[in-house]
Design an enzyme around this catalytic site. Sequence first.
Site, PDB file in Angstrom:
ATOM      1  N   ARG A 169      49.514  -3.050  37.225  1.00 53.31           N
ATOM      2  CA  ARG A 169      49.547  -4.109  38.251  1.00 53.31           C
ATOM      3  C   ARG A 169      50.783  -3.937  39.138  1.00 53.31           C
ATOM      4  O   ARG A 169      50.692  -3.927  40.349  1.00 53.31           O
ATOM      5  CB  ARG A 169      49.576  -5.467  37.536  1.00 53.31           C
ATOM      6  CG  ARG A 169      49.714  -6.641  38.444  1.00 53.31           C
ATOM      7  CD  ARG A 169      49.687  -7.920  37.661  1.00 53.31           C
ATOM      8  NE  ARG A 169      50.820  -8.046  36.726  1.00 53.31           N
ATOM      9  CZ  ARG A 169      51.051  -9.111  35.985  1.00 53.31           C
ATOM     10  NH1 ARG A 169      50.230 -10.142  36.017  1.00 53.31           N
ATOM     11  NH2 ARG A 169      52.085  -9.157  35.161  1.00 53.31           N
TER      12      ARG A 169
ATOM     13  N   PHE B  16      51.518 -10.486  11.731  1.00 52.37           N
ATOM     14  CA  PHE B  16      50.622 -10.020  10.667  1.00 52.37           C
ATOM     15  C   PHE B  16      51.345  -9.065   9.700  1.00 52.37           C
ATOM     16  O   PHE B  16      50.799  -8.692   8.670  1.00 52.37           O
ATOM     17  CB  PHE B  16      49.438  -9.247  11.269  1.00 52.37           C
ATOM     18  CG  PHE B  16      48.530 -10.107  12.114  1.00 52.37           C
ATOM     19  CD1 PHE B  16      47.775 -11.113  11.540  1.00 52.37           C
ATOM     20  CD2 PHE B  16      48.423  -9.889  13.481  1.00 52.37           C
ATOM     21  CE1 PHE B  16      46.931 -11.909  12.304  1.00 52.37           C
ATOM     22  CE2 PHE B  16      47.588 -10.676  14.260  1.00 52.37           C
ATOM     23  CZ  PHE B  16      46.837 -11.688  13.673  1.00 52.37           C
ATOM     24  N   SER B  17      52.546  -8.632  10.074  1.00 50.12           N
ATOM     25  CA  SER B  17      53.211  -7.576   9.297  1.00 50.12           C
ATOM     26  C   SER B  17      53.505  -7.979   7.854  1.00 50.12           C
ATOM     27  O   SER B  17      53.287  -7.165   6.944  1.00 50.12           O
ATOM     28  CB  SER B  17      54.484  -7.114  10.009  1.00 50.12           C
ATOM     29  OG  SER B  17      54.123  -6.468  11.202  1.00 50.12           O
TER      30      SER B  17
ATOM     31  N   LYS C 110      62.736  -4.550  20.958  1.00 50.98           N
ATOM     32  CA  LYS C 110      62.577  -3.106  20.728  1.00 50.98           C
ATOM     33  C   LYS C 110      63.589  -2.248  21.507  1.00 50.98           C
ATOM     34  O   LYS C 110      63.914  -1.144  21.096  1.00 50.98           O
ATOM     35  CB  LYS C 110      61.153  -2.661  21.084  1.00 50.98           C
ATOM     36  CG  LYS C 110      60.083  -3.162  20.111  1.00 50.98           C
ATOM     37  CD  LYS C 110      58.728  -2.581  20.452  1.00 50.98           C
ATOM     38  CE  LYS C 110      57.633  -3.108  19.547  1.00 50.98           C
ATOM     39  NZ  LYS C 110      56.340  -2.455  19.784  1.00 50.98           N
TER      40      LYS C 110
ATOM     41  N   ASP D 218      54.869   3.565  16.748  1.00 48.85           N
ATOM     42  CA  ASP D 218      53.685   3.278  17.574  1.00 48.85           C
ATOM     43  C   ASP D 218      53.035   4.590  18.047  1.00 48.85           C
ATOM     44  O   ASP D 218      51.819   4.656  18.229  1.00 48.85           O
ATOM     45  CB  ASP D 218      54.058   2.441  18.805  1.00 48.85           C
ATOM     46  CG  ASP D 218      54.322   0.980  18.453  1.00 48.85           C
ATOM     47  OD1 ASP D 218      53.775   0.507  17.446  1.00 48.85           O
ATOM     48  OD2 ASP D 218      55.072   0.323  19.200  1.00 48.85           O
TER      49      ASP D 218
ATOM     50  N   GLY E 160      54.182  -1.101  30.225  1.00 45.44           N
ATOM     51  CA  GLY E 160      55.223  -1.747  29.423  1.00 45.44           C
ATOM     52  C   GLY E 160      55.606  -0.865  28.240  1.00 45.44           C
ATOM     53  O   GLY E 160      55.399   0.355  28.256  1.00 45.44           O
ATOM     54  N   GLY E 161      56.125  -1.499  27.196  1.00 45.71           N
ATOM     55  CA  GLY E 161      56.597  -0.760  26.023  1.00 45.71           C
ATOM     56  C   GLY E 161      55.486   0.015  25.326  1.00 45.71           C
ATOM     57  O   GLY E 161      55.662   1.193  24.977  1.00 45.71           O
ATOM     58  N   ALA E 162      54.334  -0.622  25.127  1.00 42.80           N
ATOM     59  CA  ALA E 162      53.230   0.063  24.443  1.00 42.80           C
ATOM     60  C   ALA E 162      52.737   1.232  25.287  1.00 42.80           C
ATOM     61  O   ALA E 162      52.389   2.303  24.757  1.00 42.80           O
ATOM     62  CB  ALA E 162      52.090  -0.916  24.180  1.00 42.80           C
TER      63      ALA E 162
HETATM   64  N1  LIG Z   1      48.026  -2.219  18.157  1.00 41.28           N
HETATM   65  C1  LIG Z   1      49.328  -2.087  18.059  1.00 41.28           C
HETATM   66  O1  LIG Z   1      49.881  -1.651  17.048  1.00 41.28           O
HETATM   67  C2  LIG Z   1      50.186  -2.446  19.242  1.00 41.28           C
HETATM   68  C3  LIG Z   1      51.514  -1.999  19.316  1.00 41.28           C
HETATM   69  C4  LIG Z   1      52.262  -2.372  20.434  1.00 41.28           C
HETATM   70  C5  LIG Z   1      51.695  -3.161  21.420  1.00 41.28           C
HETATM   71  N2  LIG Z   1      50.403  -3.561  21.311  1.00 41.28           N
HETATM   72  C6  LIG Z   1      49.776  -4.408  22.333  1.00 41.28           C
HETATM   73  O2  LIG Z   1      50.060  -3.909  23.617  1.00 41.28           O
HETATM   74  C7  LIG Z   1      50.106  -4.976  24.547  1.00 41.28           C
HETATM   75  C8  LIG Z   1      51.308  -4.830  25.457  1.00 41.28           C
HETATM   76  O3  LIG Z   1      52.514  -4.845  24.721  1.00 41.28           O
HETATM   77  P1  LIG Z   1      53.875  -4.365  25.406  1.00 41.28           P
HETATM   78  O4  LIG Z   1      54.926  -4.445  24.374  1.00 41.28           O
HETATM   79  O5  LIG Z   1      53.694  -3.095  26.155  1.00 41.28           O
HETATM   80  O6  LIG Z   1      54.098  -5.564  26.471  1.00 41.28           O
HETATM   81  P2  LIG Z   1      54.901  -5.499  27.845  1.00 41.28           P
HETATM   82  O7  LIG Z   1      56.009  -4.504  27.777  1.00 41.28           O
HETATM   83  O8  LIG Z   1      55.220  -6.929  28.172  1.00 41.28           O
HETATM   84  O9  LIG Z   1      53.824  -4.954  28.926  1.00 41.28           O
HETATM   85  C9  LIG Z   1      52.744  -5.748  29.335  1.00 41.28           C
HETATM   86  C10 LIG Z   1      51.850  -4.953  30.270  1.00 41.28           C
HETATM   87  O10 LIG Z   1      50.695  -5.759  30.573  1.00 41.28           O
HETATM   88  C11 LIG Z   1      50.567  -5.875  31.994  1.00 41.28           C
HETATM   89  N3  LIG Z   1      50.015  -7.191  32.344  1.00 41.28           N
HETATM   90  C12 LIG Z   1      50.384  -8.399  31.827  1.00 41.28           C
HETATM   91  N4  LIG Z   1      49.640  -9.373  32.388  1.00 41.28           N
HETATM   92  C13 LIG Z   1      48.800  -8.778  33.273  1.00 41.28           C
HETATM   93  C14 LIG Z   1      47.776  -9.250  34.148  1.00 41.28           C
HETATM   94  N5  LIG Z   1      47.468 -10.554  34.231  1.00 41.28           N
HETATM   95  N6  LIG Z   1      47.090  -8.352  34.882  1.00 41.28           N
HETATM   96  C15 LIG Z   1      47.361  -7.025  34.799  1.00 41.28           C
HETATM   97  N7  LIG Z   1      48.329  -6.507  33.989  1.00 41.28           N
HETATM   98  C16 LIG Z   1      49.038  -7.367  33.242  1.00 41.28           C
HETATM   99  C17 LIG Z   1      51.972  -5.723  32.519  1.00 41.28           C
HETATM  100  O11 LIG Z   1      51.892  -5.363  33.891  1.00 41.28           O
HETATM  101  P3  LIG Z   1      53.161  -5.603  34.889  1.00 41.28           P
HETATM  102  O12 LIG Z   1      54.076  -4.438  34.677  1.00 41.28           O
HETATM  103  O13 LIG Z   1      52.556  -5.637  36.231  1.00 41.28           O
HETATM  104  O14 LIG Z   1      53.771  -6.914  34.475  1.00 41.28           O
HETATM  105  C18 LIG Z   1      52.492  -4.603  31.615  1.00 41.28           C
HETATM  106  O15 LIG Z   1      52.027  -3.356  32.055  1.00 41.28           O
HETATM  107  C19 LIG Z   1      50.083  -6.258  23.716  1.00 41.28           C
HETATM  108  O16 LIG Z   1      48.794  -6.810  23.783  1.00 41.28           O
HETATM  109  C20 LIG Z   1      50.358  -5.802  22.321  1.00 41.28           C
HETATM  110  O17 LIG Z   1      49.681  -6.597  21.349  1.00 41.28           O
HETATM  111  C21 LIG Z   1      49.635  -3.217  20.244  1.00 41.28           C
END
Ligand SMILES: NC(=O)c1ccc[n+]([C@@H]2O[C@H](COP(=O)([O-])OP(=O)(O)OC[C@H]3O[C@@H](n4cnc5c(N)ncnc54)[C@H](OP(=O)(O)O)[C@@H]3O)[C@@H](O)[C@H]2O)c1
Length: 287
Positions: free
Chosen positions: A158, A21-22, A71, A107, A134-136
Amino acid sequence: MNIKASSQVLGVIGDPIAHSFSPDMHNAAIDALGVDFCYVAFHVSPDRVGEAVNGLRGLEILGLNVTIPHKLAVMEHVDRISEEALAVGAVNTIHNEDGNLTGHNTDVYGVVKAIERVVGVTTFPENCVVLGAGGAARAVTYALGSRDEVKQVTVMNRTVERAESLAADMEKITGKRIVPEALDAPTEARVFGDARLVVNTTSVGMHPKTDASPLLDPAHVRPDLILYDTVFNPLETQMMREFKAQGAPAFGGLDMLVFQGARSFEIWTGIEPPTDVMKQAVVGRFA
Ligand SMILES: NC(=O)c1ccc[n+]([C@@H]2O[C@H](COP(=O)([O-])OP(=O)(O)OC[C@H]3O[C@@H](n4cnc5c(N)ncnc54)[C@H](OP(=O)(O)O)[C@@H]3O)[C@@H](O)[C@H]2O)c1
């Protein structure tokens, strides 16, 4: 949009990137301001991250956003990393100043601004919960832990080992109590009982699996527990619907997306962009 020989280039790198979307958001701001920039999406595969970042210097590209999965990888290719990006351990914005590249993490600003402006909370609750590790989650835990008024952040994940590692890092950096926990129903009942703000940073509920929710039992949600869900696609997640059904306020990640983008734009150009225009550009993609 009128792209000229003089236009300065901004962009985003990721893999995949075609659905980002950026470009909509930033080009809408550029149009509204009538300034001489353009914003494009670059598909960069993981083995080309170094070349892509070096390309900023060669092509005199002014700035980049960095999204999944780059990232972390970009950090070794920039000249300097801001304090926030270093604390979070991830860079989502690169600024090119005459060949000198600085990595930032906007962020942190994005989630704080979204909670302040949209949720309407200026004094954050003492006791907050982050779902995910995770990263967020790192950006959100750092943002919450850096607020004077926040005393404790519980990180539920999890994979509990990831929560433990994140909590240990953030406790050191913020000096606050950061408590790692498992993501299960008994823990949810206990942890939600003491908290006033939950921030979901798991990817559960994100497009295309929009029926999924990380909430284990809606009975654990009291009407005074606020949800900020960082997921922005869909605009209203299943978890938000579950909170609202319990009479609790729930907000989606679109505003965090807009504010992190606005902060990046300001870092690159020195201009504060119109966030309402940026938000409408993203909402338009869902129409
Ligand atoms: N609004 C914004 O500006 C913004 C900015 C950044 C990110 N985000 C959103 O944040 C979310 C995560 O991004 P990220 O970069 O942090 O991703 P990431 O590093 O891949 O982390 C994903 C997280 O989700 C958990 N997860 C995934 N599937 C799962 C399941 N079935 N049950 C329980 N936990 C589960 C993972 O747990 P495990 O460690 O157990 O795998 C991990 O904690 C995304 O939806 C992204 O769109 C939004």
